[in-house]
Design a protein around this motif. Structure first.
Motif, PDB file in Angstrom:
ATOM      1  N   GLU A 171      37.005  34.450  43.490  1.00  0.00           N
ATOM      2  CA  GLU A 171      36.266  34.603  43.858  1.00  0.00           C
ATOM      3  C   GLU A 171      35.025  33.043  43.199  1.00  0.00           C
ATOM      4  N   GLY A 172      34.070  33.228  43.420  1.00  0.00           N
ATOM      5  CA  GLY A 172      33.948  32.065  43.315  1.00  0.00           C
ATOM      6  C   GLY A 172      31.822  32.673  42.009  1.00  0.00           C
ATOM      7  N   THR A 173      31.219  32.352  41.539  1.00  0.00           N
ATOM      8  CA  THR A 173      30.226  32.800  40.515  1.00  0.00           C
ATOM      9  C   THR A 173      28.761  33.485  41.172  1.00  0.00           C
ATOM     10  N   SER A 174      28.606  34.618  41.695  1.00  0.00           N
ATOM     11  CA  SER A 174      27.550  35.039  42.422  1.00  0.00           C
ATOM     12  C   SER A 174      26.424  34.873  42.411  1.00  0.00           C
ATOM     13  N   SER A 203      22.035  33.756  38.086  1.00  0.00           N
ATOM     14  CA  SER A 203      21.052  33.268  37.846  1.00  0.00           C
ATOM     15  C   SER A 203      20.871  33.767  36.335  1.00  0.00           C
ATOM     16  N   ILE A 204      22.022  34.559  35.665  1.00  0.00           N
ATOM     17  CA  ILE A 204      22.011  34.798  34.062  1.00  0.00           C
ATOM     18  C   ILE A 204      22.436  33.496  33.468  1.00  0.00           C
ATOM     19  N   ILE A 205      23.120  32.566  33.810  1.00  0.00           N
ATOM     20  CA  ILE A 205      23.916  31.990  34.182  1.00  0.00           C
ATOM     21  C   ILE A 205      22.019  30.511  33.229  1.00  0.00           C
ATOM     22  N   LYS A 255      35.776  31.255  40.225  1.00  0.00           N
ATOM     23  CA  LYS A 255      34.702  31.262  39.031  1.00  0.00           C
ATOM     24  C   LYS A 255      35.807  30.476  38.338  1.00  0.00           C
ATOM     25  N   ALA A 256      36.969  30.977  37.892  1.00  0.00           N
ATOM     26  CA  ALA A 256      37.837  30.141  36.242  1.00  0.00           C
ATOM     27  C   ALA A 256      38.842  30.011  37.175  1.00  0.00           C
ATOM     28  N   GLY A 257      40.091  29.676  36.040  1.00  0.00           N
ATOM     29  CA  GLY A 257      41.538  29.167  36.642  1.00  0.00           C
ATOM     30  C   GLY A 257      42.004  30.851  37.127  1.00  0.00           C
ATOM     31  N   ASN A 258      42.261  31.703  36.412  1.00  0.00           N
ATOM     32  CA  ASN A 258      42.819  32.729  36.822  1.00  0.00           C
ATOM     33  C   ASN A 258      42.175  33.622  37.843  1.00  0.00           C
TER      34      ASN A 258
END
Length: 166
Positions: free
Chosen positions: A119-122, A127-129, A112-115
């Protein structure tokens, strides 16, 4: 045109003061008033509505859940009625959801992010993106952002050249 804000679940649960998920309610409430004073328009994405409703139903005693659910219904109904400061969210078509589903395995598999390497994008965030991208295309001359307490979603902020930075 005023700014357009897509509200993420992390913010909406604080706006509604959902027990156990309202640690930032005071800050979110103050920011909401600032945005309203700036004539910001708020959009409740489909994922925010569904996720918030789930959080409410799984939280606290029945009486508290019911009162929280009523605040939720009042806010969502206001959005569907285009009552200021809300604007109706355009729910996705079947074709759009199928396109998102085609992207989802890759998004879920990437960090999802470097930190946030575990975790990936849910699917809700995806859908919000996608709704954010649709709004940028629809309102290119407006400042548009995702209001989130999640840093990866908070990074989505469109500013046309004629709009001063906040």
């Amino acid at each position: 045109m005023s700014s357009i804000c897509l509200i993420d679940t992390s913010v909406f649960v604080n706006m509604l003061n959902v027990p156990g998920l309202n640690q930032d309610a005071e800050r979110v409430g103050a920011d909401f008033l600032d945005y309203v004073d700036s004539n910001c328009t708020f959009i409740l994405p489909m994922a925010t509505i569904l996720e918030t409703g789930n959080h409410i139903a799984q939280n606290g005693d029945g009486r508290l859940r019911r009162h929280t659910a009523q605040r939720f219904c009042d806010a969502v109904c206001a959005a569907f009625a285009d009552e200021p400061p809300y604007r109706l969210s355009e729910f996705p078509s079947t074709r759009e959801v199928l396109e998102w589903l085609a992207e989802f395995p890759d998004k879920a598999g990437q960090n999802k992010a470097g930190n946030r390497t575990g975790e990936g994008t849910s699917f809700g965030d995806l859908s919000i993106i996608k709704e954010y991208e649709r709004c940028v295309a629809r309102f290119p001359m407006s400042e548009l952002f995702i209001w989130s307490l999640d840093s990866d979603l908070e990074a989505y902020h469109h500013r046309p050249e004629h709009v001063a930075h906040r």
